[in-house]
Write an enzyme that holds these catalytic residues in place. Structure first.
Site, short mmCIF file in Angstrom:
data_model
loop_
_atom_site.label_atom_id
_atom_site.label_comp_id
_atom_site.label_asym_id
_atom_site.label_seq_id
_atom_site.Cartn_x
_atom_site.Cartn_y
_atom_site.Cartn_z
N CYS A 37 0.82 -1.12 -0.04
CA CYS A 37 0.09 0.15 0.05
C CYS A 37 0.85 1.18 -0.05
CB CYS A 37 -0.77 -0.04 1.18
SG CYS A 37 0.04 -0.23 2.80
N ASP A 39 2.36 2.42 2.58
CA ASP A 39 2.48 3.16 3.88
C ASP A 39 4.11 2.98 4.30
OD1 ASP A 39 -0.22 3.79 3.46
OD2 ASP A 39 -0.88 2.56 4.91
N CYS A 62 -2.64 4.70 6.64
CA CYS A 62 -3.80 4.58 7.27
C CYS A 62 -4.29 4.52 8.64
CB CYS A 62 -4.48 2.90 6.60
SG CYS A 62 -3.79 1.83 7.54
N CYS A 106 -1.09 -4.09 8.66
CA CYS A 106 -0.58 -2.74 9.13
C CYS A 106 -0.10 -3.00 10.52
CB CYS A 106 -2.13 -1.78 9.13
SG CYS A 106 -3.06 -1.88 7.87
#
Ligand code: FES
Length: 138
Positions: A37, A39, A62, A106
């Site tokens: 993603c 991040d 996120c 995450c």
């Protein structure tokens, strides 16, 4: 406003993240990126008597990445370097009272960046002991 599957604790950490910010005088820095993603997280630590005496983070990510980073710093603060390096993504998820299945990855950001910061500290210390003394954080 947020995905209903986030725990209250995750939303609370996202809204009021702990230990946010740069640390120019950090003893070590560890980073982690999530290729899926894009991040990115950086964790800064100060070490005193083999314990993490101060910790902060900067993240571009996120809701779950922000909350995971925040709770990671809470889990690590005051721990020995060995204890901090042993913190897992499962510990982080548990500290947030769970994450939705599709957001579990995450939490890896926090665990990985923290381990990298501890490893960076060891490398720096070794360098200093060998007279290298490099201040690079790369
Ligand atoms: Fe990228 Fe959460 S979606 S870390």
């Amino acid at each position: 406003m947020y995905c209903a599957s986030f725990s209250d604790k995750t939303i609370e950490h996202f809204m009021q993240p702990r230990n946010v910010g740069d640390m120019p005088d950090a003893d070590a820095v560890g980073s982690s990126g999530e290729p899926g993603c894009g991040d990115f997280l950086a964790i800064f630590i100060k070490v005193s008597d083999n314990r993490i005496s101060d910790i902060s983070f900067l993240v571009d990510g996120c809701v779950a990445a922000v909350a995971s980073s925040s709770v990671t710093t809470e889990l690590a603060k005051g721990k020995t370097l060995e204890e901090a390096a042993a913190i897992t993504d499962q510990d982080i998820v548990a500290a947030l009272d769970g994450l939705p299945e599709h957001k579990l990855h995450c939490s890896v950001l926090g665990a990985t960046a923290l381990k990298n910061a501890v490893e960076h500290y060891y490398r720096r210390r070794q360098g200093n002991n060998q007279g290298g003394g490099s201040r690079s954080t790369a």
